[in-house]
Scaffold this active site. Sequence first.
Site, PDB file in Angstrom:
ATOM      1  N   CYS A  12       0.870  -1.177   0.000  1.00 46.36           N
ATOM      2  CA  CYS A  12       0.000   0.000   0.000  1.00 46.36           C
ATOM      3  C   CYS A  12       0.910   1.232   0.000  1.00 46.36           C
ATOM      4  CB  CYS A  12      -0.881  -0.006   1.241  1.00 46.36           C
ATOM      5  SG  CYS A  12       0.095   0.072   2.748  1.00 46.36           S
ATOM      6  N   HIS A  40       6.502  -7.018   6.496  1.00 45.77           N
ATOM      7  CA  HIS A  40       6.481  -8.463   6.773  1.00 45.77           C
ATOM      8  C   HIS A  40       6.839  -9.241   5.531  1.00 45.77           C
ATOM      9  CE1 HIS A  40       5.267  -8.337  10.860  1.00 45.77           C
ATOM     10  NE2 HIS A  40       4.364  -7.414  10.563  1.00 45.77           N
ATOM     11  N   CYS A 106       3.064   6.017   8.434  1.00 49.14           N
ATOM     12  CA  CYS A 106       2.106   6.341   7.375  1.00 49.14           C
ATOM     13  C   CYS A 106       1.304   7.591   7.794  1.00 49.14           C
ATOM     14  CB  CYS A 106       1.162   5.163   7.161  1.00 49.14           C
ATOM     15  SG  CYS A 106      -0.130   5.559   5.985  1.00 49.14           S
ATOM     16  N   GLU A 136       0.621  -1.322  15.439  1.00 50.90           N
ATOM     17  CA  GLU A 136      -0.035  -0.043  15.117  1.00 50.90           C
ATOM     18  C   GLU A 136      -0.903   0.401  16.298  1.00 50.90           C
ATOM     19  OE1 GLU A 136      -2.542   0.254  11.507  1.00 50.90           O
ATOM     20  OE2 GLU A 136      -3.785   1.582  12.736  1.00 50.90           O
ATOM     21  N   THR A 174      -6.165   0.906  11.343  1.00 57.97           N
ATOM     22  CA  THR A 174      -6.414   1.194   9.912  1.00 57.97           C
ATOM     23  C   THR A 174      -6.840  -0.036   9.113  1.00 57.97           C
ATOM     24  OG1 THR A 174      -4.070   0.894   9.453  1.00 57.97           O
ATOM     25  CG2 THR A 174      -4.825   3.151   9.775  1.00 57.97           C
ATOM     26  N   SER A 230       0.469 -14.911   5.257  1.00 58.71           N
ATOM     27  CA  SER A 230      -0.123 -13.585   5.176  1.00 58.71           C
ATOM     28  C   SER A 230      -1.642 -13.711   5.052  1.00 58.71           C
ATOM     29  CB  SER A 230       0.474 -12.856   3.968  1.00 58.71           C
ATOM     30  OG  SER A 230      -0.438 -11.930   3.451  1.00 58.71           O
TER      31      SER A 230
END
Length: 291
Positions: A12, A40, A106, A136, A174, A230
């Site tokens: 992203c 990651h 970010c 986060e 997020t 993932s």
Amino acid sequence: MEVRLAECAGFCFGVKRAVDTVYEQVETGKTIYTYGPIVHNGEVVRDLEKKGVRVIEGKGELLRLAEEERPDGGPLPAVVIRAHGVPREIQEILKEKGLECVDATCPFVKKIHRIVEKAGEEGRHVVIVGDPSHPEVEGIKGWCSGPATVIETREEAERFFLPEGENVCVVSQTTFNYNKFQDIVEIFQKKGYNDTIVNTICNATEERQRSAKAIAAEADVMIVIGGEHSSNTRKLYDICVRECANTYFIQTLDDLHLELPKAVRLVGITAGASTPNKLIEEVQNYVRVNF
Ligand code: F3S
């Protein structure tokens, strides 16, 4: 035969920006650390390691690094903060100890830090909807200047009680699921709290899924690239396989044993959030050249 890459695939905006920052810092010749792995993805982290970038695994390690003797006059080591961000305390340690802080948080996460900081100053109780063990969320919590609670489930929202007279400010991690966030917000609204709700869910994940689905619906064969563990890549695979039965899940080019049916017109490609562009291009080129 056409090979088409999904509009939003791979890193992203925030992760790409953070990874690019580390590569730029390497060029300066300084000693570079990242606070936690920058992304990651083992391959990216190993590539950076070869260039001398080291990973700091937490506050203890950071403090040890800060105490290390440095030759006089040498440039300060720089510590890059990854896209997830860090608690304010970590930035303060960097400043106090004279380490250079290269903040690649970010901007969307940074915005949440500002919201919760202000809410705390206004005396609001901050509720962060998200996974309490996610870096986060730990970072966001670390910017709350007043009381803060992390809520991940409906049950936790039901159990949450606000002391009388307090107001609440609700934000979200997020990458939190939008429907689950709405459920939790509804519970708060039913409780009649005087609350400010800020939906801080980032649409990068949704966009990636939407564009994967759009291509898979047209493709004869679909390739999904991403790490075995993932969860966002697995989700992409599930979405694609529903639209296109010939969907392949690969981690690297070596895993790709394509058997294309004769009448293939379109091969679609998408990738999870931690898949570097280099790998996506490799796969894309391989399919273009070999089929
Ligand atoms: Fe990525 Fe930033 Fe969104 S890190 S998922 S663009 S909040």
